[in-house]
Enzyme design. Sequence first.
Site, mmCIF file in Angstrom:
data_model
loop_
_atom_site.group_PDB
_atom_site.id
_atom_site.type_symbol
_atom_site.label_atom_id
_atom_site.label_comp_id
_atom_site.label_asym_id
_atom_site.label_seq_id
_atom_site.Cartn_x
_atom_site.Cartn_y
_atom_site.Cartn_z
ATOM 1 N N ARG A 38 -20.038 -2.311 4.302
ATOM 2 C CA ARG A 38 -21.401 -1.739 4.346
ATOM 3 C C ARG A 38 -22.438 -2.822 4.619
ATOM 4 N NH1 ARG A 38 -20.324 1.516 -1.032
ATOM 5 N NH2 ARG A 38 -19.253 -0.441 -1.266
ATOM 6 N N GLU B 146 -12.367 6.160 4.970
ATOM 7 C CA GLU B 146 -12.890 7.457 4.509
ATOM 8 C C GLU B 146 -14.390 7.596 4.733
ATOM 9 O OE1 GLU B 146 -11.652 7.733 0.371
ATOM 10 O OE2 GLU B 146 -9.632 7.170 0.987
ATOM 11 N N HIS C 8 0.829 -1.228 0.000
ATOM 12 C CA HIS C 8 0.000 0.000 0.000
ATOM 13 C C HIS C 8 0.853 1.264 0.000
ATOM 14 C CE1 HIS C 8 -3.609 -2.358 1.781
ATOM 15 N NE2 HIS C 8 -3.830 -2.125 0.503
ATOM 16 N N ARG D 83 -8.970 -11.493 3.097
ATOM 17 C CA ARG D 83 -7.655 -12.004 3.525
ATOM 18 C C ARG D 83 -7.589 -12.063 5.053
ATOM 19 N NH1 ARG D 83 -4.069 -7.868 0.271
ATOM 20 N NH2 ARG D 83 -5.899 -7.279 -0.942
HETATM 21 P P1 ADP Z 1 -10.057 -1.494 -2.469
HETATM 22 O O1 ADP Z 1 -9.081 -1.926 -1.420
HETATM 23 O O2 ADP Z 1 -10.592 -2.624 -3.304
HETATM 24 O O3 ADP Z 1 -9.609 -0.273 -3.272
HETATM 25 P P2 ADP Z 1 -11.879 0.364 -1.218
HETATM 26 O O4 ADP Z 1 -10.799 1.249 -0.687
HETATM 27 O O5 ADP Z 1 -12.778 0.903 -2.275
HETATM 28 O O6 ADP Z 1 -11.354 -1.046 -1.659
HETATM 29 O O7 ADP Z 1 -12.776 -0.047 0.049
HETATM 30 C C1 ADP Z 1 -13.843 -0.936 -0.077
HETATM 31 C C2 ADP Z 1 -14.465 -1.103 1.318
HETATM 32 O O8 ADP Z 1 -14.960 0.185 1.761
HETATM 33 C C3 ADP Z 1 -15.655 -2.056 1.321
HETATM 34 O O9 ADP Z 1 -15.588 -2.911 2.465
HETATM 35 C C4 ADP Z 1 -16.823 -1.101 1.455
HETATM 36 O O10 ADP Z 1 -17.923 -1.708 2.106
HETATM 37 C C5 ADP Z 1 -16.241 -0.020 2.336
HETATM 38 N N1 ADP Z 1 -17.058 1.192 2.305
HETATM 39 C C6 ADP Z 1 -17.231 2.064 1.288
HETATM 40 N N2 ADP Z 1 -18.142 3.016 1.647
HETATM 41 C C7 ADP Z 1 -18.542 2.724 2.915
HETATM 42 C C8 ADP Z 1 -19.451 3.313 3.849
HETATM 43 N N3 ADP Z 1 -20.134 4.392 3.542
HETATM 44 N N4 ADP Z 1 -19.577 2.736 5.068
HETATM 45 C C9 ADP Z 1 -18.878 1.619 5.379
HETATM 46 N N5 ADP Z 1 -18.009 1.025 4.561
HETATM 47 C C10 ADP Z 1 -17.839 1.550 3.341
#
Ligand code: ADP
Length: 394
Positions: A282, A328, A177, A237
């Site tokens: 979510r 975020e 990351h 994971r």
């Molecule tokens: P990646 O690592 O694939 O880039 P992201 O950074 O997009 O993934 O994060 C995806 C995660 O963020 C998922 O578990 C999703 O449920 C969570 N997420 C996105 N918006 C919200 C929200 N409003 N509340 C809770 N979790 C969220």
Amino acid sequence: MIGVILTLNAGSSSLKFALYGEDGDTPLAQGMVDRIGGNEASLSLKDGAGNALPVADISPNDHTQALAVVLDNLRQAFPDTELRAIGHRVVHGGTDYAQPVLVDQTVLSKLDKLSPFAPLHQPHNLAGIRAAMEAFPGVPQIACFDTAFHRTHPWVNDAFALPRDLYDRGVRRYGFHGLSYEYITGELQASAPLIAASRVVVAHLGNGASMCAIQNGRSVASTMGFSALDGLPMGTRCGQLDPGVLLYLLDQEGMSSDAIADMLYRRSGLLGLSGGLSNDMRTLEQSGTPEARQAIEYFVFRIQRELGAMAAAMGGIDGLVFCGGIGENSRLIRARICERTEWMGLEIDHARNDENARIISSDISRVTAMVIPTDEGLVIVRAARAHLAQENAT
Ligand code: ADP
């Protein structure tokens, strides 16, 4: 003709991309080809404002065909553009690459040798580079590494307590990351320089999740180690695991290494803990089943535990930054994590947290807690622009 830069992030069956102008932080377009090689392959394409752009039906068999599909659609949407550079996200840069690098055949063969260290990601990243080199032989291809930011780790955070020759053979704590941590560090340096110059823990909480201890802008420790499995539990994971469990699964349960890899990468984490319900935070927050609640509890607890470890690695903590989809957006998860951080001088302001404010700690909190949306694509495009600027200067 407008000069543009393409960024690519090639996964096992997906190709994420973004098209940027020669300057500016917002992409002109971005999207993804999903399920490459499957019957239901799809392409999504959005403009800079997030509006969906029309796309043709597609059926790519591999990354080369997927890239051709992307290029066809981008040419339709942006006819008067000329590609100046392509930036690639590459998971592993080994011990050699602490910076982005211009890819040629020598670099490619060095990166090939790192595939055994990240067999589920590196070969696909390199397939993306090869496809792009084939399509644009004269265009500079810049590789940006998830491991590069962590090359500043002190030896104690770089080694495992294994026989020494394994360290020399590359069995080390690389950390991942890094593009996200680099972006957050840059943001802090620009907007909160005092915090940037102190001791910061960044929690990148997305589908993949890790934390990084950053002292005066340099990574000193991270929760991910040799592979992207270590540290925090993630969407699918497992996070940190006693290696004895692997021996047990191999020797007593008779599992093959492939079956174990599939379990650790694809069936564990939030998905595994929630009894197969979901890897998506979510869904888990909304579901309320006992298993979903426990999955969240485990996720939060491991973050709190690692927060202590990251702070210890720096002799204290002055700032905590949340980023990634969960960091975020999830008020609940941030609030739950900060329920048990008073001992380290971090007090959350619930109203600020509920508003998703940039600073979510209280005015009397000694540690500043922040929410900063990360942008790995921008780090890649900046590296490509830096290369072009250097090329023009010489
Ligand atoms: P990646 O690592 O694939 O880039 P992201 O950074 O997009 O993934 O994060 C995806 C995660 O963020 C998922 O578990 C999703 O449920 C969570 N997420 C996105 N918006 C919200 C929200 N409003 N509340 C809770 N979790 C969220």
